[in-house]
Write a protein that holds these residues in place. Sequence first.
Motif, PDB file in Angstrom:
ATOM      1  N   LYS A 124      28.674  49.636  44.416  1.00 39.69           N
ATOM      2  CA  LYS A 124      27.659  49.931  45.291  1.00 39.69           C
ATOM      3  C   LYS A 124      26.732  48.965  45.681  1.00 39.69           C
ATOM      4  O   LYS A 124      26.435  48.497  46.812  1.00 39.69           O
ATOM      5  CB  LYS A 124      26.741  51.091  44.799  1.00 39.69           C
ATOM      6  N   GLU A 125      26.457  47.938  44.753  1.00 37.59           N
ATOM      7  CA  GLU A 125      25.502  46.957  44.875  1.00 37.59           C
ATOM      8  C   GLU A 125      26.074  45.969  45.643  1.00 37.59           C
ATOM      9  O   GLU A 125      25.414  44.820  46.383  1.00 37.59           O
ATOM     10  CB  GLU A 125      25.054  45.972  43.422  1.00 37.59           C
ATOM     11  N   LEU A 126      27.466  45.732  46.027  1.00 39.25           N
ATOM     12  CA  LEU A 126      28.221  44.963  46.598  1.00 39.25           C
ATOM     13  C   LEU A 126      28.570  45.498  48.107  1.00 39.25           C
ATOM     14  O   LEU A 126      29.381  44.860  48.606  1.00 39.25           O
ATOM     15  CB  LEU A 126      29.445  44.389  45.840  1.00 39.25           C
ATOM     16  N   ASP A 127      27.836  46.518  48.485  1.00 36.89           N
ATOM     17  CA  ASP A 127      28.177  47.260  49.687  1.00 36.89           C
ATOM     18  C   ASP A 127      27.971  46.131  50.828  1.00 36.89           C
ATOM     19  O   ASP A 127      27.149  45.325  50.963  1.00 36.89           O
ATOM     20  CB  ASP A 127      27.017  48.146  50.092  1.00 36.89           C
ATOM     21  N   GLY A 128      28.943  46.046  51.702  1.00 36.52           N
ATOM     22  CA  GLY A 128      28.925  45.123  52.982  1.00 36.52           C
ATOM     23  C   GLY A 128      29.834  43.904  52.501  1.00 36.52           C
ATOM     24  O   GLY A 128      30.492  43.378  53.556  1.00 36.52           O
ATOM     25  N   VAL A 129      30.166  43.540  51.260  1.00 34.56           N
ATOM     26  CA  VAL A 129      30.906  42.443  51.084  1.00 34.56           C
ATOM     27  C   VAL A 129      32.526  42.860  51.314  1.00 34.56           C
ATOM     28  O   VAL A 129      32.841  44.015  51.031  1.00 34.56           O
ATOM     29  CB  VAL A 129      30.812  41.978  49.367  1.00 34.56           C
ATOM     30  N   PRO A 130      33.211  41.980  51.962  1.00 30.10           N
ATOM     31  CA  PRO A 130      34.534  42.441  52.434  1.00 30.10           C
ATOM     32  C   PRO A 130      35.378  42.949  51.300  1.00 30.10           C
ATOM     33  O   PRO A 130      35.194  42.240  50.220  1.00 30.10           O
ATOM     34  CB  PRO A 130      35.080  41.203  52.986  1.00 30.10           C
ATOM     35  N   GLU A 131      36.122  44.051  51.554  1.00 27.56           N
ATOM     36  CA  GLU A 131      36.969  44.565  50.524  1.00 27.56           C
ATOM     37  C   GLU A 131      37.895  43.486  49.864  1.00 27.56           C
ATOM     38  O   GLU A 131      38.226  43.679  48.785  1.00 27.56           O
ATOM     39  CB  GLU A 131      37.633  45.837  51.077  1.00 27.56           C
ATOM     40  N   ASP A 132      38.602  42.746  50.585  1.00 30.40           N
ATOM     41  CA  ASP A 132      39.611  41.870  50.016  1.00 30.40           C
ATOM     42  C   ASP A 132      38.689  40.928  49.041  1.00 30.40           C
ATOM     43  O   ASP A 132      39.475  40.444  47.917  1.00 30.40           O
ATOM     44  CB  ASP A 132      40.540  41.052  50.958  1.00 30.40           C
ATOM     45  N   VAL A 133      37.550  40.575  49.158  1.00 29.02           N
ATOM     46  CA  VAL A 133      36.781  39.730  48.471  1.00 29.02           C
ATOM     47  C   VAL A 133      36.410  40.646  47.100  1.00 29.02           C
ATOM     48  O   VAL A 133      36.750  40.085  45.844  1.00 29.02           O
ATOM     49  CB  VAL A 133      35.660  39.336  49.056  1.00 29.02           C
ATOM     50  N   ILE A 134      36.071  41.750  47.420  1.00 30.55           N
ATOM     51  CA  ILE A 134      35.740  42.911  46.039  1.00 30.55           C
ATOM     52  C   ILE A 134      36.806  42.774  45.383  1.00 30.55           C
ATOM     53  O   ILE A 134      36.618  42.720  44.128  1.00 30.55           O
ATOM     54  CB  ILE A 134      35.115  44.139  46.632  1.00 30.55           C
ATOM     55  N   LYS A 145      26.607  35.967  52.306  1.00 34.66           N
ATOM     56  CA  LYS A 145      26.697  36.270  53.617  1.00 34.66           C
ATOM     57  C   LYS A 145      26.756  37.750  54.015  1.00 34.66           C
ATOM     58  O   LYS A 145      26.367  38.177  54.969  1.00 34.66           O
ATOM     59  CB  LYS A 145      27.804  35.603  54.283  1.00 34.66           C
ATOM     60  N   HIS A 146      27.240  38.457  53.156  1.00 32.14           N
ATOM     61  CA  HIS A 146      27.633  39.895  53.598  1.00 32.14           C
ATOM     62  C   HIS A 146      27.169  41.217  52.842  1.00 32.14           C
ATOM     63  O   HIS A 146      26.846  42.238  53.259  1.00 32.14           O
ATOM     64  CB  HIS A 146      29.113  39.925  53.459  1.00 32.14           C
ATOM     65  N   ALA A 147      26.374  40.865  51.788  1.00 34.81           N
ATOM     66  CA  ALA A 147      25.746  41.853  50.759  1.00 34.81           C
ATOM     67  C   ALA A 147      24.874  42.343  51.541  1.00 34.81           C
ATOM     68  O   ALA A 147      23.727  41.818  51.738  1.00 34.81           O
ATOM     69  CB  ALA A 147      25.566  41.691  49.510  1.00 34.81           C
ATOM     70  N   ASP A 205      32.335  37.733  65.014  1.00 36.09           N
ATOM     71  CA  ASP A 205      32.777  38.138  63.645  1.00 36.09           C
ATOM     72  C   ASP A 205      33.459  37.200  62.848  1.00 36.09           C
ATOM     73  O   ASP A 205      34.661  36.855  63.155  1.00 36.09           O
ATOM     74  CB  ASP A 205      33.537  39.673  63.756  1.00 36.09           C
ATOM     75  N   ASN A 206      32.730  36.434  61.866  1.00 36.25           N
ATOM     76  CA  ASN A 206      33.574  35.601  61.069  1.00 36.25           C
ATOM     77  C   ASN A 206      34.712  35.870  60.493  1.00 36.25           C
ATOM     78  O   ASN A 206      35.668  35.264  60.157  1.00 36.25           O
ATOM     79  CB  ASN A 206      32.579  34.766  60.411  1.00 36.25           C
ATOM     80  N   ILE A 207      34.739  37.229  59.946  1.00 37.86           N
ATOM     81  CA  ILE A 207      35.539  37.956  59.242  1.00 37.86           C
ATOM     82  C   ILE A 207      36.918  38.074  60.118  1.00 37.86           C
ATOM     83  O   ILE A 207      38.296  37.739  59.847  1.00 37.86           O
ATOM     84  CB  ILE A 207      35.413  39.317  58.661  1.00 37.86           C
ATOM     85  N   LYS A 225      42.353  32.283  47.237  1.00 34.05           N
ATOM     86  CA  LYS A 225      43.834  32.157  46.913  1.00 34.05           C
ATOM     87  C   LYS A 225      44.381  33.559  47.846  1.00 34.05           C
ATOM     88  O   LYS A 225      43.854  34.378  47.868  1.00 34.05           O
ATOM     89  CB  LYS A 225      43.996  32.517  45.458  1.00 34.05           C
ATOM     90  N   PRO A 226      45.713  33.292  48.212  1.00 27.62           N
ATOM     91  CA  PRO A 226      46.320  34.348  48.715  1.00 27.62           C
ATOM     92  C   PRO A 226      46.687  35.515  47.931  1.00 27.62           C
ATOM     93  O   PRO A 226      46.586  35.519  46.689  1.00 27.62           O
ATOM     94  CB  PRO A 226      47.634  33.529  49.104  1.00 27.62           C
ATOM     95  N   THR A 227      46.910  36.604  48.575  1.00 27.72           N
ATOM     96  CA  THR A 227      47.173  37.772  47.648  1.00 27.72           C
ATOM     97  C   THR A 227      48.598  38.437  48.089  1.00 27.72           C
ATOM     98  O   THR A 227      48.934  37.824  49.115  1.00 27.72           O
ATOM     99  CB  THR A 227      46.105  38.879  47.568  1.00 27.72           C
ATOM    100  N   PRO A 228      49.154  39.364  47.395  1.00 30.64           N
ATOM    101  CA  PRO A 228      50.687  39.878  47.917  1.00 30.64           C
ATOM    102  C   PRO A 228      50.225  40.487  49.309  1.00 30.64           C
ATOM    103  O   PRO A 228      51.225  40.665  49.926  1.00 30.64           O
ATOM    104  CB  PRO A 228      50.870  41.023  46.840  1.00 30.64           C
ATOM    105  N   GLU A 229      49.029  41.172  49.620  1.00 23.55           N
ATOM    106  CA  GLU A 229      48.904  41.685  50.820  1.00 23.55           C
ATOM    107  C   GLU A 229      48.446  40.942  52.070  1.00 23.55           C
ATOM    108  O   GLU A 229      48.629  41.136  53.189  1.00 23.55           O
ATOM    109  CB  GLU A 229      47.778  42.910  50.657  1.00 23.55           C
ATOM    110  N   LYS A 230      47.974  39.666  51.808  1.00 24.64           N
ATOM    111  CA  LYS A 230      47.140  38.877  52.746  1.00 24.64           C
ATOM    112  C   LYS A 230      47.302  37.427  52.309  1.00 24.64           C
ATOM    113  O   LYS A 230      46.817  37.100  51.408  1.00 24.64           O
ATOM    114  CB  LYS A 230      45.852  39.320  52.937  1.00 24.64           C
ATOM    115  N   PRO A 231      47.312  36.506  53.275  1.00 23.31           N
ATOM    116  CA  PRO A 231      47.311  34.954  52.921  1.00 23.31           C
ATOM    117  C   PRO A 231      46.095  34.604  52.744  1.00 23.31           C
ATOM    118  O   PRO A 231      45.238  35.200  53.056  1.00 23.31           O
ATOM    119  CB  PRO A 231      47.936  34.197  53.872  1.00 23.31           C
ATOM    120  N   SER A 232      45.761  33.454  52.294  1.00 21.12           N
ATOM    121  CA  SER A 232      44.430  32.808  52.341  1.00 21.12           C
ATOM    122  C   SER A 232      43.955  32.548  53.714  1.00 21.12           C
ATOM    123  O   SER A 232      44.728  31.972  54.624  1.00 21.12           O
ATOM    124  CB  SER A 232      44.658  31.534  51.385  1.00 21.12           C
TER     125      SER A 232
END
Length: 683
Positions: free
Chosen positions: A183-193, A221-223, A343-345, A454-461
């Motif tokens: 909850k405290e990290l609301d706004g931070v992109p989900e892939d970062v969380i 930048k986003h919280a 939108d930098n994201i 780092k890249p993830t299985p769902e998304k590249p870096s």
Amino acid sequence: MSIDFEALTAKQNFPLWEQTPEDVLKTANELIEKQKNLFDKIAATEEPTLDNLLKPFAELNNKDAFPESQVTFYQYVSTNKELRDASTKAEELIEESSITEWSRPEVYKVFQKLYDAVKDTDIDPESKRYLKKSVTAFKRNGLALPEETREKIKKLKVELSNLSVQFAKNLNEEKGFVLFTKKELDGVPEDVIGSYSKAEQDGEEKLKVTFKYPDILPLLKHAHNGNTRKTAYIAYNNRCSENAPILEQIIKVRYELGQLLEYDTYSDFVLEERMAKKKEVVLDFLSDLRTKLTPVATVELEELLKLKNDDLKSRGLEPEDKVYAWDSAYYNELLLEKKYSVDNIKIAEYFPLESTVNKMLGFYETIFDIKFVRIEKPAKGAVWHEDVQQFAVYKNIKHGEPRQEFIGWIYFDLHPREGKYGHAANFGLGPGYLEDDGKTRHTPVTALVCNFTKPTPEKPSLLKHDEVTTFFHELGHGIHNIISQTRYARFHGTRVERDFVETPSQMLEYWTWSKDEIKGLSSHYKTGEPIDDDLVDKLIKTKHVNTGIFNLRQLFFGIFDMQVHTIKDKKDLDELDLFKKWNSLREDITLISSDNNPTKGYSSFGHIAGGYESGYYGYLYSLVYAADIYYTLFKKDPMNVESGIRYRDIILTRGGSRDSIDNLKELLGRAPNAQAFLQEIFG
């Protein structure tokens, strides 16, 4: 005629990265012994000549440059703590021995004797420069001073070296973090969380935000929660607090060195070898820029404050009367989104790391007429970590039969890991030089060390636009090291004046703000489509958004650096309170309040502890040259190959074999000036 690069590359020798901690220390001691033996021989030389002094001296420095860099590099990139510790110890041993050898008056006298004999002759300019720089280095170690003073200087230099190494080691080994609820990290992109590891605190599951860039920067930048940003900001700027007393001691030792070497201040000692030459030039430059930037930043902060209070109101929160230090990154992002529709994201989706890097290499290939060949499956021991990419670089040879000449190896180490260097930097590991036959060229080795997600299985870096610019910048240093072709390792690549070294890379950053070039670099990670014109146009309009705020922050670092190194009186040194100076200067110069939350930010100011002392101003100073070069040669046609090759051959190829000001005058056809820089910054 097609070239079989795979077969061509297979013929090239590459370094191996298989040393154990024992190997590292053994190599360090061998290097120390070789240098000592050579200096013993030089000391016993009664009639020095180019053949019996300069030739063996240059040969040793040429050939030992890579093994020394290699054993001291592991501390920044190895996953093995024992190897990192051995690397740090190796650096301490090598530095201490080098200081001892370069403090020998009998060796200095032999160098001086040879230089006096040849300085008015027509020997090749680079050899004469090498001798002159060597004699100057001895003098700057106090060799023209009485023996008692020389011994004090030697001890202080050893102490200073060890302190600087320890400061860097603490930064590399830093493992700090902050815990937050989702909850405290609301706004931070989900892939970062999703990339944050989990931890338990007081029976509650929390997320662990480390101080590595991919973790901490998206939070700042986003919280949405101001208290979350505040907590993270304060913790981040207090990291490595054990370095605070180390920096205090470093500054005291430097003061003593400046006094013993008979300079007005330590800054005078440093700047003697820089383009600026005098502290007054630097202080006037910083003061003038501050005068110009302060009213700009004041207006920018007023706009951010209005945006902040509109945002707080929309969320049912009480207004505040200031933009705090932990607000600026967040509201800068919000400003880009609200006012400029950036939108930098979303933009990052067009810059997947792998394809963006490949396209960047294509840009450099075109501009500088070179070729990168990636080694798809590096041989065993060819890289120091599985994430590292290895490239062979070739240069087109136009005269005679068209062919490709191998000119060096470049490595990319792009993702964070424990114990790794935490910022973005180029390490010139092995300089190039001419072999003893005067014809064969020993090729260089260089590495880019960065910390991208780092890249993830769902998304590249995916690279944010500022990360694209960062990589372009560091690649500029790498190319400087690869393309340079000097006779001696001493002058290879980025071994130029410290306040010019950033210029080539800063000049190349302009490409990441040029419409056609941005589109050429882009490729959506799902569709492969280039970024659309509307998004690019909006992005380009933001190039100098909050430029006053950003550059005042840079000025703060530069002014803090200069102030602690321009102390004249022992009384002022004794009264120096780094904690107070850092925090008061930060608020005074940046105009941004910490709401009475001072930090020990200087304890993680790596530049000031080693390499950029009394030199951080160079980041701003060299921007003047970068703007002049770009506006003169490339602004009308960024991909002009003729301009690229001219720039390559006059600036990059020569490295530090000539004074940079002379190269600049030749390139520009006149003395450099600040007109383009001021136009770029202020319009």
